[in-house]
Scaffold this active site. Structure first.
Site, mmCIF file in Angstrom:
data_model
loop_
_atom_site.group_PDB
_atom_site.id
_atom_site.type_symbol
_atom_site.label_atom_id
_atom_site.label_comp_id
_atom_site.label_asym_id
_atom_site.label_seq_id
_atom_site.Cartn_x
_atom_site.Cartn_y
_atom_site.Cartn_z
ATOM 1 N N TYR A 188 57.946 67.293 31.953
ATOM 2 C CA TYR A 188 59.023 68.160 32.386
ATOM 3 C C TYR A 188 58.923 69.571 31.759
ATOM 4 O O TYR A 188 58.713 69.540 30.551
ATOM 5 C CB TYR A 188 60.372 67.556 32.044
ATOM 6 N N GLU A 234 74.205 65.916 35.635
ATOM 7 C CA GLU A 234 74.107 66.412 34.526
ATOM 8 C C GLU A 234 75.213 66.070 33.546
ATOM 9 O O GLU A 234 76.665 66.163 34.069
ATOM 10 C CB GLU A 234 74.033 67.934 34.398
ATOM 11 N N ASP A 248 69.056 79.872 26.322
ATOM 12 C CA ASP A 248 69.095 79.197 27.469
ATOM 13 C C ASP A 248 70.280 79.678 28.603
ATOM 14 O O ASP A 248 70.921 78.684 28.878
ATOM 15 C CB ASP A 248 68.945 77.738 27.772
ATOM 16 N N HIS A 288 64.141 71.368 39.844
ATOM 17 C CA HIS A 288 65.575 71.289 40.012
ATOM 18 C C HIS A 288 66.146 72.490 40.004
ATOM 19 O O HIS A 288 65.782 73.501 39.228
ATOM 20 C CB HIS A 288 65.914 69.929 39.083
ATOM 21 N N CYS A 307 73.345 75.740 28.908
ATOM 22 C CA CYS A 307 72.838 74.378 28.870
ATOM 23 C C CYS A 307 73.966 73.624 29.289
ATOM 24 O O CYS A 307 75.236 73.536 29.266
ATOM 25 C CB CYS A 307 72.429 74.213 27.377
ATOM 26 N N GLU A 326 70.267 73.912 39.941
ATOM 27 C CA GLU A 326 71.651 73.761 39.448
ATOM 28 C C GLU A 326 72.825 74.529 40.199
ATOM 29 O O GLU A 326 72.339 75.738 40.417
ATOM 30 C CB GLU A 326 71.672 73.623 37.868
ATOM 31 N N ASP A 335 62.049 72.909 35.814
ATOM 32 C CA ASP A 335 63.335 73.432 35.777
ATOM 33 C C ASP A 335 63.338 74.823 36.331
ATOM 34 O O ASP A 335 62.568 75.496 36.199
ATOM 35 C CB ASP A 335 63.645 73.653 34.426
ATOM 36 N N ASP A 366 66.360 76.516 36.910
ATOM 37 C CA ASP A 366 67.670 76.985 36.704
ATOM 38 C C ASP A 366 68.581 77.042 37.974
ATOM 39 O O ASP A 366 68.582 75.952 38.574
ATOM 40 C CB ASP A 366 67.410 78.192 36.002
ATOM 41 N N ARG A 376 70.625 69.498 41.087
ATOM 42 C CA ARG A 376 71.310 69.268 39.781
ATOM 43 C C ARG A 376 72.956 69.406 40.051
ATOM 44 O O ARG A 376 72.906 70.710 40.527
ATOM 45 C CB ARG A 376 70.552 69.931 38.485
ATOM 46 N N ASN A 379 69.311 62.798 32.240
ATOM 47 C CA ASN A 379 68.736 63.955 30.975
ATOM 48 C C ASN A 379 69.105 63.056 29.793
ATOM 49 O O ASN A 379 70.473 63.316 29.401
ATOM 50 C CB ASN A 379 69.637 65.029 31.308
#
Ligand code: MIC
Ligand code: MG
Length: 316
Positions: free
Chosen positions: A61, A205, A76, A130, A140, A132, A103, A105, A175, A227
């Site tokens: 990942y 998530e 992040d 992914h 996060c 989100e 990822d 974002d 996500r 996760n």
């Protein structure tokens, strides 16, 4: 007999001198999913990806959190650019023959930007990404104070992602961060809409209990990603329990990173106090182990073979 197509992880020669031919990373990850549930450790640099491969993992990942903290020394919260993500993703992909789930974002912009992100991630060699449903500045997923975009905007992003991929096996994972903002029902509703929009898989998530993971799995009949990040809102569940619920991938995004940073802090503290590092040697990766991981000897042999094949003397 292996069911994996050639070029996937369990090819006989696992040394990485050239990319696998003919099989996309997305197809490799889908194959792994079809055979069971995959543990995807987060990799914070190329060497960690090689390590995961040597240890027998079937995928890795590419974590935005690890990239932000470990590579850039930044929180992040969406500070790194699309270009920075893609360049570092490509470094990881080149270092391993394992499929890399990445990822992305919030997709680095609006729906049209998401389309370009997908093209760039696919060209960089990711197995999938992914996206989100957070607003910028994102956080996060396990912190409080997140804000979400409305579901219709996320649906447009997913459509853009699906349209943009060239390889139909490239995985688009939606996500949703809704659990801790709008509750579990809303998270399930959003997930359903994202699947209708074409998402191949859903990443719920920050679920808060095994029962929540179970309910999500019952309600959302597509591959799911769990996760297991530490110090967050989710309990650290057993891999086999998540697998039994039908989760297809379990992320350990910062596990190796946190352990490595903890060790780095301890050794650097002690070195400063004691003035030498001798007591730490048994807790360090040895030069021999590092070179083994780097296939150092193979590189030297290749170099030698090239010179001897050309019949010339290697200039020293
Ligand atoms: C999975 C994640 O998106 C990541 O970037 O690795 C993070 C992990 C973390 O911060 O613990 C997340 O938002 O869950
Ligand atoms: Mg992230």
């Amino acid at each position: 007999m292996s069911l994996s197509p050639p070029g996937c992880h369990d090819q006989p020669d696992r040394r990485v001198f050239s990319p696998p031919v003919g099989v996309s990373a997305g197809a490799c990850l889908r194959t792994a999913w079809s055979e069971g549930t995959v543990m995807l450790p987060g990799v914070f640099n190329a060497l960690t990806a090689r390590l995961a491969e040597r240890l027998g993992y079937r995928g890795v990942y590419f974590s935005g959190g690890a990239l932000s903290a470990g590579w850039a020394g930044l929180p992040d919260i969406g500070l790194l650019t699309q270009t920075e993500f893609v360049e570092q993703l490509a470094v990881i992909v080149r270092a391993t023959s394992l499929p890399v789930l990445a990822d992305a974002d919030t997709g680095f912009g609006e729906a049209v930007n998401v389309g370009r992100t997908v093209q760039l991630y696919e060209q960089a060699g990711a197995a999938g990404l992914h996206l989100e449903d957070q607003e910028l500045p994102k956080r996060c997923g396990h912190l409080s104070g997140k804000r979400l975009i409305d579901p219709a905007t996320m649906v447009a992003k997913i459509r853009a992602a699906v349209q943009a991929r060239r390889d139909p096996a490239f995985l688009i994972v939606a996500r949703t961060d809704a659990r801790s903002v709008e509750g579990l029902d809303a998270a399930c509703d959003r997930a359903r809409r994202y699947v209708e929009a074409g998402a191949d898989a859903v990443f719920p998530e920050a679920l808060e209990s095994l029962e929540e993971f179970a309910r999500f799995a019952r309600e959302i009949p597509v591959p799911l990603v769990a996760n297991m990040t530490e110090f967050g809102k989710s309990p650290l569940l057993e891999f086999r329990d998540l697998a039994a619920l039908g989760y297809k991938a379990v992320l350990y995004p910062l596990t190796a990173f946190r352990a490595a940073m903890h060790a780095a802090e301890a050794i650097l503290t002690e070195l400063r106090q004691v003035g030498h590092q001798r007591d730490w040697l048994s807790r360090m990766q040895s030069r021999a182990r590092l070179y083994d991981l780097l296939d150092y000897r193979d590189w030297e042999e290749r170099d030698r073979a090239l010179w001897s094949a050309s019949g010339s003397e290697r200039p020293s």
